[in-house]
Design an enzyme around this catalytic site. Structure first.
Site, PDB file in Angstrom:
ATOM      1  N   GLU A 203       7.894 -22.156   7.717  1.00  0.00           N
ATOM      2  CA  GLU A 203       7.803 -20.999   8.780  1.00  0.00           C
ATOM      3  C   GLU A 203       9.665 -21.745   9.976  1.00  0.00           C
ATOM      4  O   GLU A 203       9.852 -20.718  10.351  1.00  0.00           O
ATOM      5  CB  GLU A 203       6.619 -21.136   9.484  1.00  0.00           C
ATOM      6  CG  GLU A 203       6.795 -22.642  10.483  1.00  0.00           C
ATOM      7  CD  GLU A 203       5.417 -21.743  11.794  1.00  0.00           C
ATOM      8  OE1 GLU A 203       5.595 -22.000  12.385  1.00  0.00           O
ATOM      9  OE2 GLU A 203       4.194 -21.044  10.416  1.00  0.00           O
TER      10      GLU A 203
ATOM     11  N   GLU B   4       0.826  -0.847   0.055  1.00  0.00           N
ATOM     12  CA  GLU B   4      -0.208  -0.330   0.322  1.00  0.00           C
ATOM     13  C   GLU B   4       0.624   1.522   0.352  1.00  0.00           C
ATOM     14  O   GLU B   4       0.377   2.693   0.031  1.00  0.00           O
ATOM     15  CB  GLU B   4      -1.249  -0.355   0.990  1.00  0.00           C
ATOM     16  CG  GLU B   4      -1.840  -1.522   0.979  1.00  0.00           C
ATOM     17  CD  GLU B   4      -3.488  -0.843   0.369  1.00  0.00           C
ATOM     18  OE1 GLU B   4      -2.876   0.348  -0.463  1.00  0.00           O
ATOM     19  OE2 GLU B   4      -3.694  -1.730  -0.344  1.00  0.00           O
TER      20      GLU B   4
END
Length: 302
Positions: A117, A86
């Site tokens: 992960e 953004e």
């Protein structure tokens, strides 16, 4: 794999307030969730001192040619990618300035790759692939504070002399001990036990908003509370650009449209041209001299 027991993590604890959530009417169920969500902003508030330190470091890094890099796995990784993506349309920065890296790569944005992960080396590889350097800032995001992928990244960044920041939701986590700056809003047990996409995810999103927004404000991307470096890439943003210039200068739409056309919709330059009554070339020269800070540029000509 870190050996911290899950039963010691606040984020994995059972929430006594919602233990009957599966036996109540829909409205009561939602009230339970909403009551838990109300705790998030208060938890973030308690971390403002640490968030402020992080914002100052990020802003300083930007002014010295550094970048802000988020790393995380699962929900935490997605939130980093979301915040980073953004920044270019909102503040007119390059897509390289703020980047989000998720364990498992781009496909993990849409389909969980939980095993990714567990590798410290994978994060180091990902950071090397983007030429992460000592002038960059690394923000490691993990609700648990124990994710090996993120820990590997923090350790690597520390090793090359970069500033590291951890965003977790467990106090005294392994990540918080590794990072230079620890941000740990403790939101308590989730409404659904262990579902850290809920309160923990909301807290992380709020913190990331503050980090990126604060750094952009500190580097002149905002005038008042107006986003003066936005890119007018669609009809909505073209109209927003016009409104921003009108709000900043008090000018009529006709004048604003004329100036924006002259500057190729450079909102910041348009505002300074109107405020200073200078032509485009001179206005840009003074604005550039003041590193894009409209307030400082106005002071120079006052």
């Amino acid at each position: 794999m870190t050996n911290i027991s899950l039963d010691k993590l606040v984020t994995e604890s059972r929430n006594e307030n919602t233990k009957d959530i599966d036996r109540v009417e829909t409205l009561e169920m939602l009230k339970m969730i909403n009551d838990e969500d109300k705790k998030v902003a208060e938890a973030v508030e308690k971390e403002l001192i640490h968030i402020a330190k992080a914002v100052d470091k990020i802003g300083e890094s930007f002014l010295n040619g550094g970048r802000l890099i988020y790393v995380g796995a699962g929900t935490s990784g997605r939130l980093g990618v979301l915040d980073a993506s953004e920044c270019p349309p909102t503040y007119g920065v390059s897509y390289d300035l703020v980047r989000g890296i998720i364990a498992g790569g781009e496909s993990a944005m849409f389909k969980a790759r939980e095993g990714a992960e567990d590798s410290k080396k994978l994060c180091i590889k990902d950071l090397k692939n983007i030429n992460f350097g000592k002038n960059d800032i690394l923000v490691g995001i993990a609700a648990s504070g124990r994710t090996p992928y993120v820990i590997g990244g923090l350790e690597y960044a520390n090793g090359i002399g970069a500033t590291t920041i951890s965003v977790t939701c467990n106090p005294e986590s392994e990540m918080s001990k590794i990072a230079n700056i620890s941000i740990a809003p403790v939101v308590g047990p989730e409404a659904i036990t262990g579902s850290t996409r809920m309160k923990a995810g909301t807290a992380q999103k709020m913190v990331l908003n503050m980090l990126s927004t604060g750094a952009m404000v500190k580097t002149g991307k905002v005038y008042g509370n107006l986003m003066v470096d936005l890119k007018a890439t669609n009809e909505k943003l073209v109209e927003r650009a016009k409104r921003i210039v009108m709000q900043a200068t008090g000018s009529k739409r006709e004048q604003v449209e004329k100036i924006l056309k002259e500057t190729n919709f450079d909102v910041k330059l348009s505002i300074f041209m109107i405020e200073s009554s200078l032509d485009k070339i001179k206005a840009k020269e003074i604005l550039d001299k003041n590193k894009g800070y409209i307030v400082e540029a106005i002071k120079e000509i006052s």
